[in-house]
Structure formats: C-alpha cells, structure tokens
Enzyme design. Structure first.
Site, PDB file in Angstrom:
ATOM      1  N   HIS A 103     -13.888 -63.509 -20.909  1.00 63.24           N
ATOM      2  CA  HIS A 103     -15.009 -62.659 -21.732  1.00 63.24           C
ATOM      3  C   HIS A 103     -16.171 -63.619 -22.188  1.00 63.24           C
ATOM      4  O   HIS A 103     -15.868 -64.667 -22.561  1.00 63.24           O
ATOM      5  CB  HIS A 103     -14.260 -61.897 -22.852  1.00 63.24           C
ATOM      6  CG  HIS A 103     -13.911 -62.633 -23.909  1.00 63.24           C
ATOM      7  ND1 HIS A 103     -12.609 -63.559 -23.646  1.00 63.24           N
ATOM      8  CD2 HIS A 103     -14.059 -62.944 -25.252  1.00 63.24           C
ATOM      9  CE1 HIS A 103     -12.245 -64.007 -24.947  1.00 63.24           C
ATOM     10  NE2 HIS A 103     -13.305 -63.752 -25.690  1.00 63.24           N
ATOM     11  N   ASP A 105     -18.206 -63.004 -25.927  1.00 64.48           N
ATOM     12  CA  ASP A 105     -17.608 -62.199 -27.195  1.00 64.48           C
ATOM     13  C   ASP A 105     -18.584 -61.082 -27.433  1.00 64.48           C
ATOM     14  O   ASP A 105     -19.810 -61.504 -27.495  1.00 64.48           O
ATOM     15  CB  ASP A 105     -17.729 -63.108 -28.413  1.00 64.48           C
ATOM     16  CG  ASP A 105     -16.632 -64.124 -28.249  1.00 64.48           C
ATOM     17  OD1 ASP A 105     -15.505 -63.925 -27.919  1.00 64.48           O
ATOM     18  OD2 ASP A 105     -16.685 -65.216 -28.821  1.00 64.48           O
ATOM     19  N   HIS A 258     -15.543 -67.151 -21.930  1.00 62.59           N
ATOM     20  CA  HIS A 258     -14.279 -68.270 -21.883  1.00 62.59           C
ATOM     21  C   HIS A 258     -12.959 -67.239 -22.101  1.00 62.59           C
ATOM     22  O   HIS A 258     -12.790 -66.004 -22.016  1.00 62.59           O
ATOM     23  CB  HIS A 258     -14.234 -68.935 -23.623  1.00 62.59           C
ATOM     24  CG  HIS A 258     -14.399 -67.880 -24.681  1.00 62.59           C
ATOM     25  ND1 HIS A 258     -15.811 -67.178 -24.946  1.00 62.59           N
ATOM     26  CD2 HIS A 258     -13.826 -67.168 -25.471  1.00 62.59           C
ATOM     27  CE1 HIS A 258     -15.734 -66.420 -25.970  1.00 62.59           C
ATOM     28  NE2 HIS A 258     -14.212 -66.264 -26.260  1.00 62.59           N
ATOM     29  N   ARG A 273     -12.481 -68.884 -37.672  1.00 69.53           N
ATOM     30  CA  ARG A 273     -14.029 -68.696 -36.788  1.00 69.53           C
ATOM     31  C   ARG A 273     -15.051 -68.105 -37.236  1.00 69.53           C
ATOM     32  O   ARG A 273     -15.009 -67.215 -38.221  1.00 69.53           O
ATOM     33  CB  ARG A 273     -13.310 -67.335 -35.362  1.00 69.53           C
ATOM     34  CG  ARG A 273     -14.688 -66.984 -34.816  1.00 69.53           C
ATOM     35  CD  ARG A 273     -14.197 -65.963 -33.772  1.00 69.53           C
ATOM     36  NE  ARG A 273     -15.264 -65.140 -33.223  1.00 69.53           N
ATOM     37  CZ  ARG A 273     -15.273 -64.327 -32.452  1.00 69.53           C
ATOM     38  NH1 ARG A 273     -14.389 -64.043 -31.524  1.00 69.53           N
ATOM     39  NH2 ARG A 273     -16.107 -63.244 -32.266  1.00 69.53           N
TER      40      ARG A 273
HETATM   41  C1  OGA Z   1     -12.483 -66.122 -29.769  1.00 69.49           C
HETATM   42  C2  OGA Z   1     -11.639 -66.420 -28.689  1.00 69.49           C
HETATM   43  C3  OGA Z   1     -10.291 -68.326 -28.025  1.00 69.49           C
HETATM   44  C4  OGA Z   1      -9.099 -69.159 -28.368  1.00 69.49           C
HETATM   45  O1  OGA Z   1     -12.429 -66.700 -30.798  1.00 69.49           O
HETATM   46  O2  OGA Z   1     -13.513 -65.371 -29.552  1.00 69.49           O
HETATM   47  O3  OGA Z   1     -11.689 -65.871 -27.733  1.00 69.49           O
HETATM   48  O4  OGA Z   1      -8.744 -70.198 -27.997  1.00 69.49           O
HETATM   49  N1  OGA Z   1     -10.880 -67.705 -28.931  1.00 69.49           N
HETATM   50  O5  OGA Z   1      -8.574 -68.815 -29.649  1.00 69.49           O
HETATM   51 MN    MN Z   2     -13.808 -64.939 -27.534  1.00 66.80          MN
END
Ligand code: OGA
Ligand code: MN
Length: 291
Positions: A103, A105, A258, A273
């Site tokens: 995806h 985000d 990702h 995050r």
């Molecule tokens: C995000 C996600 C990936 C991870 O924070 O958007 O997809 O490895 N995280 O935690």
């Molecule tokens: Mn993500």
C-alpha cells in the site's frame, strides 16, 4: 548520484532506498543540509538513518521540517504527543499486522500523506523488516501501450473498513449508500501521478485501497488493477530494510508503496510514526490543461 557535503549516501538497492550516514537527527538541520536531504529523498524515495537517539520531540521536529503533521483517521494519536502515533505489536498479538499489504498510506483521503518518518523504538530479535517499491520505475517499465491506456484514467480509493460494504453495492454507491452514520468516501485519484517536485510520472494505484477505475465496475476493473499491483511488486523494483532500534525511515508516499513483513510472532515491535501532510494528487490531464 547525489553528492553532499554534509552526509554520505549509500543506496541499498538498484531500485530505491539509501542509507544516510553522518547526520545526527536529534539536532536541528540547517537550511543547506535540509535542502540536500530533501533532494536525496526525491532521488532515492526512501532514506534510512541508523543509530538515532531521539526523544519524541526531536522526532517531531525532524518530521516537521518536511511538513505539518497529519492526523490518522484510524489510529489514535499518542496522548503526550498528538503529532505521533504508536504502532505496537505485542508478543502475544495474533492476527492483524499493521501495514501488511502492499500500500501507499491513506490514499483513500483527498490529500494523502506526502511522506512518513517512522522511528523504531523496540524491535523483535529477527524479522519485522519493511519493503518498498518504486512506482516511478514501475510506470516507466510498463509498455508504451499500457502507459497510454492508463494515462487518462482515475481510480476510486476506499479505506479497507468501508470496502466490504461497498462491494455489495452495484454502480454508483454514493447514491445507494446513504445512511448518515456511515462515512462514505468517494475519493478518486489519477492512476498516473505527476510528482509535485520532480515532475516524474508514477503508477498511483494500490491493492489495499484502489477499488475500481472511475466510471467502471469493480468486476471490470479488477483484472487490470490486480495485474498492475502484481507487476509493481517484482523484486527488482523494491528494497528491503532491516530495522534496528534507533533506525528511522523517511519515505516519499507519493511515488512508493510499502509492505510490513509480519514474521516475528511471539515478539514485540514498537514504532513511532510521524505522518507528513500531503497535497492533492495531480495527474497528466490536469497538468496539460493547466499548462
Ligand atoms: C506505516 C506502515 C510499516 C512498518 O507506518 O504506514 O505501513 O513496517 N508501517 O511498520
Ligand atoms: Mn503504511
């Protein structure tokens, strides 16, 4: 390759992603350093920093240099630091793995994030890597015929939670799906996105949120969306990052996807995050009309 007077850039794959060494992100970066780092982000699309010792405030200050914080619609902000969310997988969690689909985000929003600064606080002894794919390289690797077909298209993006309900509705769901207590989105984005800084074209579709091409049914759209999403994640378009405590990844969410690998059951993983506010995706047609 980018040359910097302030840090060293080590690409980690041929497709995208570079480790940056020589910077301490707990200190404010001056304008010249920031400018080169921003250039590196545009060029490599994901930047990785190792051994950073950051307080939440320092993490937020770093993120803010790239843009204002953006609230997540599904994950509650941290009480003490509303600019951050916590991604926590407990050792005994089973089931849901946050980010465990390919995806980009929050593409179900009108203005999806420009990027994310994700900081690793606690990690499993193995596993929990994250992979990214370069959607500019993906687009440029499609045939001219496919590019021409995709260039004018738009796609509707829907958050996972709404999808099940959408799938039972035929045709225009905004007409049939009119209960007030359910948030229904009708967000569409160009399938080929023009990067606001570089002007590069990228494929802008993902299996998590792209429901169908605008003006087409899900059934009609699915075969091509599935094909493109499969095409996009071939290993030679990707990079993979092994996190260690103190690692920070900064990704451009406008031209990458990702996937978080959930292979550490029985172990705890805690990430912080910072989500960077983005702009409205622009396609090729708008660019042509405006120019
Ligand atoms: C995000 C996600 C990936 C991870 O924070 O958007 O997809 O490895 N995280 O935690
Ligand atoms: Mn993500």
């Amino acid at each position: 390759m980018l040359k910097s007077d302030y840090f060293t850039t080590h690409p980690i794959s041929g497709a995208l992603g570079a480790e940056i060494s020589g910077l301490d992100l707990s200190m404010p970066l001056n304008a010249a350093v920031f400018e080169q780092l921003h250039q590196a982000l545009i060029e490599y699309k994901v930047l990785f920093f190792r051994d950073q010792d950051l307080t939440p405030e320092q993490h937020i200050a770093f993120g803010r240099m790239f843009g204002e914080p953006m609230e997540d619609e599904f994950v509650k902000e941290m009480d003490a630091h509303p600019e951050l969310i916590e991604l926590l997988q407990e050792a005994d969690d089973s089931g849901y793995n946050f980010g465990g689909t390919w995806h980009s985000d929050s593409t179900y929003r009108e203005q999806p994030p420009m990027g994310v600064a994700l900081y690793a606080r606690e990690l499993p002894p193995f596993g929990g890597d994250t992979t990214w794919t370069n959607m500019e390289l993906v687009y440029s690797s499609l045939s001219k015929g496919m590019q021409t077909l995709l260039d004018p298209l738009k796609a509707e993006h829907v958050a996972q939670g709404y999808r099940e309900k959408m799938s039972i509705i035929k045709g225009d769901y905004t007409k049939s799906f009119n209960k007030e207590d359910i948030v229904v989105r009708n967000v569409s984005h160009p399938v080929v996105r023009k990067h606001p800084v570089s002007g590069n074209k990228s494929l802008y579709i993902n299996e998590a949120y792209a429901l169908r091409f605008s003006g087409m049914t899900e059934d009609e759209s699915k075969p091509l969306i599935d094909y493109l999403c499969r095409f996009a994640i071939q290993p030679h378009f990707t990079c993979r990052f092994r996190w260690l405590p103190g690692s920070l990844a900064l990704w451009d969410n406008r031209n990458t996807m990702h996937f978080a690998i959930g292979d550490y059951f029985g172990h705890r993983r805690l990430m912080h995050r910072y989500t960077i506010q983005g702009d409205t995706p622009v396609g090729l047609v708008e660019v042509a009309n405006n120019g």
